[in-house]
Scaffold this active site. Structure first.
Site, short mmCIF file in Angstrom:
data_model
loop_
_atom_site.label_atom_id
_atom_site.label_comp_id
_atom_site.label_asym_id
_atom_site.label_seq_id
_atom_site.Cartn_x
_atom_site.Cartn_y
_atom_site.Cartn_z
N ASP A 36 18.20 36.01 -22.57
CA ASP A 36 19.39 36.83 -22.36
C ASP A 36 19.93 36.76 -20.93
OD1 ASP A 36 19.71 37.73 -24.92
OD2 ASP A 36 18.77 39.69 -24.61
N LYS A 58 24.21 38.07 -23.48
CA LYS A 58 25.29 38.96 -23.90
C LYS A 58 25.52 40.00 -22.82
CE LYS A 58 23.24 40.27 -27.65
NZ LYS A 58 22.99 41.06 -28.87
N MET A 171 23.48 51.50 -20.10
CA MET A 171 24.78 51.01 -20.62
C MET A 171 25.80 52.14 -20.69
SD MET A 171 23.18 48.62 -23.68
CE MET A 171 22.13 49.97 -24.25
#
Length: 256
Positions: A36, A58, A171
């Site tokens: 990732d 991502k 996030m």
């Protein structure tokens, strides 16, 4: 012949020394590694030199592969190369979709395993001398995603704002104004807040404020993702520790 296998591995929060020994051993046995965007690329040096390396990173607004494509890639490579390692930042079971990938792989007959990693929710705060629990300040902590799969703020943040626990939001930078309003609605205007960007790495940056001032701090310091948000009285420990250390340094200098 070896049976096709997927091992989901946690790479830790960014500092390469925070990957586990078991994770390194697993990387050395891989035939294919899918990694990732949040994985420190220096960790790729631990991979079996004969293994295929595939970047499937991502990040918000930038997708090399969609999740469905990653799932299909795992199965296809496992059936061709046998042992696929899915290398993920932090811990793969803490908002890392590791469980989903394992379920998908298992449905196609793959053996599956997981190697836990050190979550950024814990390590990033610790690197800044912010304990998530501290006697007299916090008896528990919540780790919450700031953005759900529907791209909305998590309802759990509203519930958490009513508690005395330390709140760690992952996030959540795009939802910071909404998070602030939820805590203000509970009268927690002066609750300490820390925002830590690129935690545990050489690019680490931090902003400290309160619920009422943190948005201004973020704007002044131009803080952005990847970052974690920590809300709670424990944030004060960082400043208290610095004052103690400064005092000890001063005392030592006076004694010389």
């Amino acid at each position: 012949m070896k049976k096709p296998k997927l091992t989901v591995v946690g790479a830790g929060p960014g500092d390469i020394d925070l990957i586990t020994i078991k994770a390194i051993k697993t990387l050395k046995t891989a035939d294919v590694v899918l990694y990732d965007a949040l994985v420190n690329e220096k960790l790729l040096e631990y991979i079996n030199p004969k293994a295929e390396k595939i970047f499937v990173g991502k990040r918000r607004g930038c997708y090399k592969y969609k999740q469905e494509q990653i799932n299909e890639l795992i199965v296809a490579r496992a059936k061709s190369y046998k042992h696929v390692v899915r290398l993920k930042g932090g811990d793969p079971f803490i908002f890392g979709r590791g469980a989903e990938e394992m379920e998908y792989a298992a449905s196609f007959g793959l053996d599956v395993a997981v190697v836990p990693g050190i979550s950024s929710a814990l390590a990033v705060a610790a690197y800044q001398n912010i304990p998530l629990t501290k006697r007299g300040s916090s008896e528990s902590f919540w780790v919450i995603t700031g953005t759900t799969k529907e791209h909305k703020i998590s309802r759990d943040i509203e519930l958490a704002a009513k508690s005395n626990a330390t709140i760690v939001v992952l996030m959540g930078m795009s939802k910071l104004p909404q998070i602030v309003k939820l805590f203000q609605a509970e009268g927690k205007h002066n609750l300490p807040v820390a925002i830590i960007q690129n935690g545990t790495t050489s690019k680490e940056r931090i902003g400290i404020g309160t619920v009422d001032t943190i948005e201004k701090v973020v704007a002044e310091k131009a803080l952005e993702n990847p970052a974690i948000i920590v809300l709670g009285e424990v944030v004060k420990h960082r400043d208290l520790l610095h004052k103690v250390l400064e005092k000890e340094t001063l005392n030592a200098a006076l004694e010389v």
